[in-house]
Design a protein around this motif. Structure first.
Motif, PDB file in Angstrom:
ATOM      1  N   THR A   1      43.623  64.440  -9.080  1.00 33.23           N
ATOM      2  CA  THR A   1      44.030  65.874  -8.210  1.00 33.23           C
ATOM      3  C   THR A   1      45.222  66.260  -9.050  1.00 33.23           C
ATOM      4  N   ARG A   2      46.179  65.456  -9.195  1.00 29.16           N
ATOM      5  CA  ARG A   2      47.385  65.955  -9.937  1.00 29.16           C
ATOM      6  C   ARG A   2      47.171  66.124 -11.353  1.00 29.16           C
TER       7      ARG A   2
ATOM      8  N   GLU B   1      45.474  69.880 -11.158  1.00 22.96           N
ATOM      9  CA  GLU B   1      46.689  70.665 -10.793  1.00 22.96           C
ATOM     10  C   GLU B   1      47.245  71.208 -12.150  1.00 22.96           C
ATOM     11  N   LYS B   2      47.932  70.223 -12.544  1.00 26.07           N
ATOM     12  CA  LYS B   2      48.726  70.468 -14.074  1.00 26.07           C
ATOM     13  C   LYS B   2      47.980  71.413 -14.886  1.00 26.07           C
TER      14      LYS B   2
ATOM     15  N   ASN C   1      47.626  74.603 -13.751  1.00 21.79           N
ATOM     16  CA  ASN C   1      48.805  75.047 -13.347  1.00 21.79           C
ATOM     17  C   ASN C   1      48.918  75.779 -11.911  1.00 21.79           C
ATOM     18  N   ILE C   2      48.128  74.973 -10.930  1.00 25.94           N
ATOM     19  CA  ILE C   2      48.006  75.299  -9.624  1.00 25.94           C
ATOM     20  C   ILE C   2      48.609  74.051  -8.639  1.00 25.94           C
ATOM     21  N   LYS C   3      48.835  74.381  -7.576  1.00 25.63           N
ATOM     22  CA  LYS C   3      49.059  73.449  -6.427  1.00 25.63           C
ATOM     23  C   LYS C   3      48.143  73.586  -5.240  1.00 25.63           C
TER      24      LYS C   3
ATOM     25  N   LYS D   1      46.300  73.383  -1.690  1.00 25.12           N
ATOM     26  CA  LYS D   1      46.801  72.911  -0.297  1.00 25.12           C
ATOM     27  C   LYS D   1      46.653  71.861   0.111  1.00 25.12           C
ATOM     28  N   GLN D   2      47.316  71.136   0.967  1.00 21.69           N
ATOM     29  CA  GLN D   2      47.207  69.873   1.540  1.00 21.69           C
ATOM     30  C   GLN D   2      45.906  69.762   2.270  1.00 21.69           C
TER      31      GLN D   2
ATOM     32  N   GLY E   1      41.535  76.961  -5.766  1.00 15.96           N
ATOM     33  CA  GLY E   1      43.215  77.191  -5.894  1.00 15.96           C
ATOM     34  C   GLY E   1      43.275  77.894  -7.368  1.00 15.96           C
TER      35      GLY E   1
ATOM     36  N   THR F   1      45.504  81.402  -7.225  1.00 15.16           N
ATOM     37  CA  THR F   1      46.711  81.422  -8.320  1.00 15.16           C
ATOM     38  C   THR F   1      46.508  82.712  -9.160  1.00 15.16           C
TER      39      THR F   1
END
Length: 114
Positions: A74-75, A78-79, A82-84, A86-87, A106, A110
């Motif tokens: 996931t990380r 996301e990198k 360039n997104i984060k 939601k939990q 996501g 963004t």
């Protein structure tokens, strides 16, 4: 025979484009998201041409440990985008399809916020 090979037995090998067109194009999913998820999952599985299915459960079927999923895959994705996420999206990722759709949502959030 390992659990993964039993899972993959009898499945048709598809190119990334075929996979995208068959399962995600009609849903409006960003092709780059789909391709990136396939690439990263195959890297973690160490199987370059794994015949994946959207309904494959990441932990139970593909045997990706929970830490690899939450802290690695996931990380990494996301990198890349360039997104984060939601939990609540992360907590609801069980299948390959869930992961692709969560990242697609996501990335759209963004890009619309820009």
């Amino acid at each position: 025979m390992t659990k993964l090979w039993r899972l993959f037995t009898g499945r048709k090998q598809m190119s990334d484009e075929e996979f995208y067109l068959k399962y995600f194009a009609s849903k409006g999913v960003n092709r780059q998201v789909c391709d990136a998820v396939l690439r990263v999952i195959r890297y973690y599985l160490a199987i370059e041409k794994a015949p994946l299915d959207p309904k494959d459960k990441l932990v139970d079927d593909l045997m990706i440990c929970g830490d690899d999923l939450s802290l690695g895959i996931t990380r990494d994705l996301e990198k890349e985008f360039n997104i984060k996420l939601k939990q609540e999206d992360v907590n609801n990722i069980y299948t390959l399809e869930d992961l692709i759709l969560a990242l697609d949502r996501g990335s759209k959030r963004t890009s619309s916020a820009s």
